[in-house]
Design an enzyme around this catalytic site. Structure first.
Site, PDB file in Angstrom:
ATOM      1  N   ASP A 125       0.857  -1.189   0.000  1.00 17.53           N
ATOM      2  CA  ASP A 125       0.000   0.000   0.000  1.00 17.53           C
ATOM      3  C   ASP A 125       0.898   1.246   0.000  1.00 17.53           C
ATOM      4  OD1 ASP A 125      -3.218   0.574   0.981  1.00 17.53           O
ATOM      5  OD2 ASP A 125      -1.772   2.232   1.063  1.00 17.53           O
ATOM      6  N   ILE A 126       0.549   2.227  -0.809  1.00 14.18           N
ATOM      7  CA  ILE A 126       1.371   3.438  -0.967  1.00 14.18           C
ATOM      8  C   ILE A 126       1.353   4.303   0.302  1.00 14.18           C
ATOM      9  CG2 ILE A 126      -0.393   4.962  -1.978  1.00 14.18           C
ATOM     10  CD1 ILE A 126       1.720   5.701  -4.119  1.00 14.18           C
ATOM     11  N   GLY A 175     -15.671   3.281   3.694  1.00 16.14           N
ATOM     12  CA  GLY A 175     -14.292   3.745   3.606  1.00 16.14           C
ATOM     13  C   GLY A 175     -13.592   3.355   2.318  1.00 16.14           C
ATOM     14  N   GLN A 176     -14.337   2.805   1.356  1.00 20.30           N
ATOM     15  CA  GLN A 176     -13.692   2.394   0.093  1.00 20.30           C
ATOM     16  C   GLN A 176     -13.380   3.615  -0.767  1.00 20.30           C
ATOM     17  OE1 GLN A 176     -15.890  -0.518  -2.206  1.00 20.30           O
ATOM     18  NE2 GLN A 176     -14.204  -0.799  -3.664  1.00 20.30           N
ATOM     19  N   HIS A 178     -10.225  -5.318  -3.664  1.00 19.39           N
ATOM     20  CA  HIS A 178      -8.921  -5.602  -3.054  1.00 19.39           C
ATOM     21  C   HIS A 178      -9.104  -5.881  -1.578  1.00 19.39           C
ATOM     22  CE1 HIS A 178      -9.681  -1.280  -2.698  1.00 19.39           C
ATOM     23  NE2 HIS A 178      -9.003  -1.342  -1.566  1.00 19.39           N
ATOM     24  N   HIS A 203      -7.076  -5.666   2.122  1.00 20.92           N
ATOM     25  CA  HIS A 203      -5.925  -5.154   2.865  1.00 20.92           C
ATOM     26  C   HIS A 203      -5.402  -6.263   3.763  1.00 20.92           C
ATOM     27  CE1 HIS A 203      -6.670  -0.720   2.215  1.00 20.92           C
ATOM     28  NE2 HIS A 203      -7.855  -1.208   1.879  1.00 20.92           N
TER      29      HIS A 203
HETATM   30  P1  AMP Z   1      -9.733   1.484   0.062  1.00 18.52           P
HETATM   31  O1  AMP Z   1     -10.411   1.669  -1.273  1.00 18.52           O
HETATM   32  O2  AMP Z   1     -10.370   2.233   1.179  1.00 18.52           O
HETATM   33  O3  AMP Z   1      -9.552   0.034   0.418  1.00 18.52           O
HETATM   34  O4  AMP Z   1      -8.287   2.149  -0.039  1.00 18.52           O
HETATM   35  C1  AMP Z   1      -7.476   2.017  -1.158  1.00 18.52           C
HETATM   36  C2  AMP Z   1      -6.062   1.821  -0.697  1.00 18.52           C
HETATM   37  O5  AMP Z   1      -5.238   1.814  -1.852  1.00 18.52           O
HETATM   38  C3  AMP Z   1      -5.531   2.925   0.233  1.00 18.52           C
HETATM   39  O6  AMP Z   1      -5.001   2.318   1.417  1.00 18.52           O
HETATM   40  C4  AMP Z   1      -4.443   3.603  -0.595  1.00 18.52           C
HETATM   41  O7  AMP Z   1      -3.343   4.034   0.186  1.00 18.52           O
HETATM   42  C5  AMP Z   1      -4.058   2.516  -1.574  1.00 18.52           C
HETATM   43  N1  AMP Z   1      -3.550   3.001  -2.858  1.00 18.52           N
HETATM   44  C6  AMP Z   1      -4.131   3.899  -3.686  1.00 18.52           C
HETATM   45  N2  AMP Z   1      -3.397   4.092  -4.792  1.00 18.52           N
HETATM   46  C7  AMP Z   1      -2.331   3.268  -4.677  1.00 18.52           C
HETATM   47  C8  AMP Z   1      -1.193   3.006  -5.490  1.00 18.52           C
HETATM   48  N3  AMP Z   1      -1.015   3.614  -6.655  1.00 18.52           N
HETATM   49  N4  AMP Z   1      -0.289   2.093  -5.062  1.00 18.52           N
HETATM   50  C9  AMP Z   1      -0.451   1.478  -3.873  1.00 18.52           C
HETATM   51  N5  AMP Z   1      -1.505   1.679  -3.052  1.00 18.52           N
HETATM   52  C10 AMP Z   1      -2.427   2.569  -3.441  1.00 18.52           C
END
Ligand code: AMP
Ligand code: ZN
Length: 112
Positions: free
Chosen positions: A37-38, A98-99, A105, A107
Site C-alpha cells: 500500500d502506498i 471507507g472504500q 482488493h 488489505h
Molecule cells: P480502500 O479503497 O479504502 O480500500 O483504499 C485504497 C487503498 O489503496 C488505500 O489504502 C491507498 O493508500 C491505496 N492506494 C491507492 N493508490 C495506490 C497506489 N497507486 N499504489 C499502492 N496503493 C495505493
C-alpha cells in the site's frame, strides 16, 4: 445489462494489476497481484488486488466465489511466507465503508 468487468480504462488498480505501472509485486498469479500500500497504516500493509475489474464486494455474484476465496488464501499464504505472527484482512466496501478505490482488493495488515 451485464457489465464487462475485465478492465476499466481509468481504474488505477486495473493499470497496476495489468503491469502498466511497473509496480513491484510481492506475489502474482493468473487471478490477482499483491503489492505494498502506498500509504501504509501498519508495519506490513499489503493489498491483494484482483486482476479482473470487480468494483466492490457489494457487486460480487455467486460466480465470484472462487476469486474471492482464492484472494483470501493468497493473503494467508503471503502472511505465512512473511512469517507474520498475526494479521488482519479487511475489505472496505462502499464509500460509506471507507472504500476509495472501486476495484476489489483486500488489505493485509500486521504490526510485524
Ligand atoms: P480502500 O479503497 O479504502 O480500500 O483504499 C485504497 C487503498 O489503496 C488505500 O489504502 C491507498 O493508500 C491505496 N492506494 C491507492 N493508490 C495506490 C497506489 N497507486 N499504489 C499502492 N496503493 C495505493
Ligand atoms: Zn479496475
Amino acid at each position: 445489462m451485464i457489465e464487462d468487468h475485465a478492465m476499466s480504462k481509468d481504474c488505477i488498480f486495473c493499470k497496476i494489476s495489468s503491469g502498466q505501472m511497473n509496480t513491484e509485486f510481492v506475489y502474482e498469479d493468473d487471478q490477482c497481484v499483491v503489492f505494498n500500500d502506498i500509504h501504509p497504516k501498519a508495519k506490513t500493509h499489503l493489498l491483494i488486488v484482483a486482476k479482473r475489474h470487480l468494483p466492490s464486494l457489494a457487486d460480487a455474484q455467486d460466480s465470484d466465489a472462487e476469486l474471492l476465496s482464492h484472494m483470501l488464501l493468497v493473503a494467508k499464504n503471503v502472511a505465512a511466507d512473511k512469517k507474520l505472527k498475526g494479521y488482519k484482512v479487511q475489505i472496505h466496501t462502499g464509500r460509506e465503508g471507507g472504500q476509495e478505490v472501486f476495484h476489489i482488493h483486500y488489505h493485509l495488515m500486521s504490526p510485524f
